[in-house]
Design a protein around this motif. Structure first.
Motif, short mmCIF file in Angstrom:
data_model
loop_
_atom_site.label_atom_id
_atom_site.label_comp_id
_atom_site.label_asym_id
_atom_site.label_seq_id
_atom_site.Cartn_x
_atom_site.Cartn_y
_atom_site.Cartn_z
N UNK A 21 -11.20 -16.66 -66.40
CA UNK A 21 -10.50 -17.81 -65.84
C UNK A 21 -9.87 -17.40 -64.52
N UNK A 22 -9.82 -18.34 -63.57
CA UNK A 22 -9.26 -18.06 -62.25
C UNK A 22 -8.27 -19.15 -61.89
N UNK A 23 -7.04 -18.73 -61.65
CA UNK A 23 -5.99 -19.65 -61.19
C UNK A 23 -5.76 -19.39 -59.72
N UNK A 59 -1.15 -13.42 -69.43
CA UNK A 59 -2.56 -13.09 -69.68
C UNK A 59 -3.28 -12.62 -68.43
N UNK A 60 -2.73 -12.88 -67.26
CA UNK A 60 -3.40 -12.52 -66.01
C UNK A 60 -3.54 -11.00 -65.91
N UNK A 70 -9.67 -11.96 -67.69
CA UNK A 70 -10.99 -11.58 -68.14
C UNK A 70 -11.04 -11.59 -69.67
N UNK A 71 -12.14 -12.07 -70.20
CA UNK A 71 -12.30 -12.08 -71.66
C UNK A 71 -12.70 -10.70 -72.17
N UNK A 95 3.71 -13.00 -62.96
CA UNK A 95 2.63 -12.33 -63.71
C UNK A 95 3.10 -10.92 -64.09
N UNK A 96 3.88 -10.80 -65.16
CA UNK A 96 4.58 -9.53 -65.45
C UNK A 96 3.68 -8.35 -65.81
#
Length: 383
Positions: free
Chosen positions: A2-4, A26-27, A83-84, A52-53
């Motif tokens: 996924x890309x934010x 999750x990033x 990434x999955x 994004x900790x």
């Protein structure tokens, strides 16, 4: 995967509503590219670190930012990636803590190499680092032809200093390499310039690394000023409009080189990459239509060999284009981004920046090189 996508503009962080929404924790990776006066301050890095900790955060200064279909200045364009199955590792080195750019490249590759390394992204200081030597060091032990792409940070058109940071506030002289691991990641790349060569080939008779002194036993600087005519008074900035094509003796391959500064004391030109003594050079020029077509071709090259183009359009396309192209394109700069969009379609996130040099192989399964004046694209998908 996924890309934010986010844009930091006038003190506010805005999310692209067409991009994915990722849980902040999750990033895995954040790539942020922006104006030097913004990214070298503590506030921006703190903003991303708080949001994004656990992510690896890589930030670089630019000569313009690509955010979706738009080219901005004085902003920061960023993507956060989840990434999955793929894992990543970041390493960095400061050129002032390394003997030279070549040794820095060797050390970075050494720290990343494992049996499941799939790809390396390099974001480097654009003024203190010799990009050609960095790439040569990276490729020295790359016997498995692991693809390496990336670029050199920018500083608008000033060529004063650039900053890069990995999990810290960006600073001068830093080189960051990101290793991507696992079979699920699908990487493709394309690079194309669109510059026209003209005039006879000339021999480099005196040079040291990226410092060019003589062409055909004459002052290279005097010859170049004669060639530039009215633009000579605007050096080194005007040199971005008139790069050199460089060919090593015994090879048919060429690379494009652009001046980054003039050393009037030594009467030489300093390039973003090496111009070896004994190599051959030709002058180059271009126009807006050719450069825009070249951007489209670079995007198309990333899709070569794919069986189902619609099913395999990339999730993310990282665009690194040269400042020289931006100066020539002027008000038409966004047209080269739009040309890329036409190739990939609306579902691909476009991010990136205008640089002082681009890193990419000329063709798949070959060693990467430092380029100037190209549109270089790396695409990311995950099975």
């Amino acid at each position: 995967m996924k890309v934010e996508q986010l844009l930091y503009n006038q003190g506010k962080l805005i999310r692209n509503e067409s991009s994915d929404q990722i849980n902040d924790k999750d990033a895995a990776l954040v790539l942020a590219f922006g104006a030097k006066q913004i990214v070298e301050g503590k506030d921006l890095y703190s903003l991303f670190r708080n949001k994004y900790p656990v992510a690896e955060i890589v930030v670089a200064s630019t000569s313009g930012e690509v955010y979706n279909d738009i080219v901005y200045e004085n902003t920061v364009s960023a993507v956060a990636i989840w990434f999955e199955k793929t894992t990543i590792k970041t390493v960095s080195i400061n050129i002032n803590n390394s003997p030279n750019s070549f040794e820095a490249g060797i050390e970075l590759f050494k720290q990343l190499i494992t049996s499941d390394l799939k790809y390396i992204l390099v974001i480097s200081d654009g003024v203190q680092v010799n990009g050609s030597e960095l790439v040569r060091g990276l490729e020295l032990s790359n016997t498995g032809n692991i693809p390496i792409t990336g670029g050199l940070a920018g500083d608008a058109d000033k060529f004063d200093y650039t900053v890069v940071g990995c999990n810290e506030v960006p600073d001068k002289g830093n080189i960051v390499a990101i290793g991507f691991y696992g079979e699920s990641l699908k990487i493709s790349h394309g690079s194309f310039g669109g510059w026209q060569i003209f005039g006879p080939e000339k021999l480099v008779t005196k040079s040291v690394s990226n410092r060019l002194y003589e062409i055909d036993n004459k002052s290279a600087l005097d010859l170049y000023k004669l060639y530039l005519g009215k633009y000579a008074e605007e050096l080194p900035g005007s040199a971005l409009l008139f790069p050199l094509s460089v060919r090593i003796e015994g090879s048919t391959d060429t690379v494009v080189r652009t001046i980054v500064s003039i050393d009037n004391n030594e009467q030489c030109m300093v390039f973003a990459g090496d111009v070896p003594e004994g190599s051959y050079v030709k002058f180059m020029k271009s126009n807006t239509d050719i450069l825009i077509d070249a951007a489209s071709q670079a995007a198309g090259n990333t899709l070569v060999g794919l069986d189902d183009l619609n099913a395999t359009k990339p999730k993310l396309a990282l665009l690194i284009s040269c400042l020289g192209r931006k100066l020539i394109l002027g008000t038409r700069t966004e047209e080269e981004i739009e040309a890329v969009r036409e190739v990939f379609g609306e579902k691909t996130i476009l991010s990136g920046f205008y640089s002082y040099g681009e890193i990419s192989p000329l063709t798949p399964h070959t060693k990467c090189q430092l380029h100037n004046q190209t549109m270089t694209i790396t695409t990311f998908n995950e099975d």
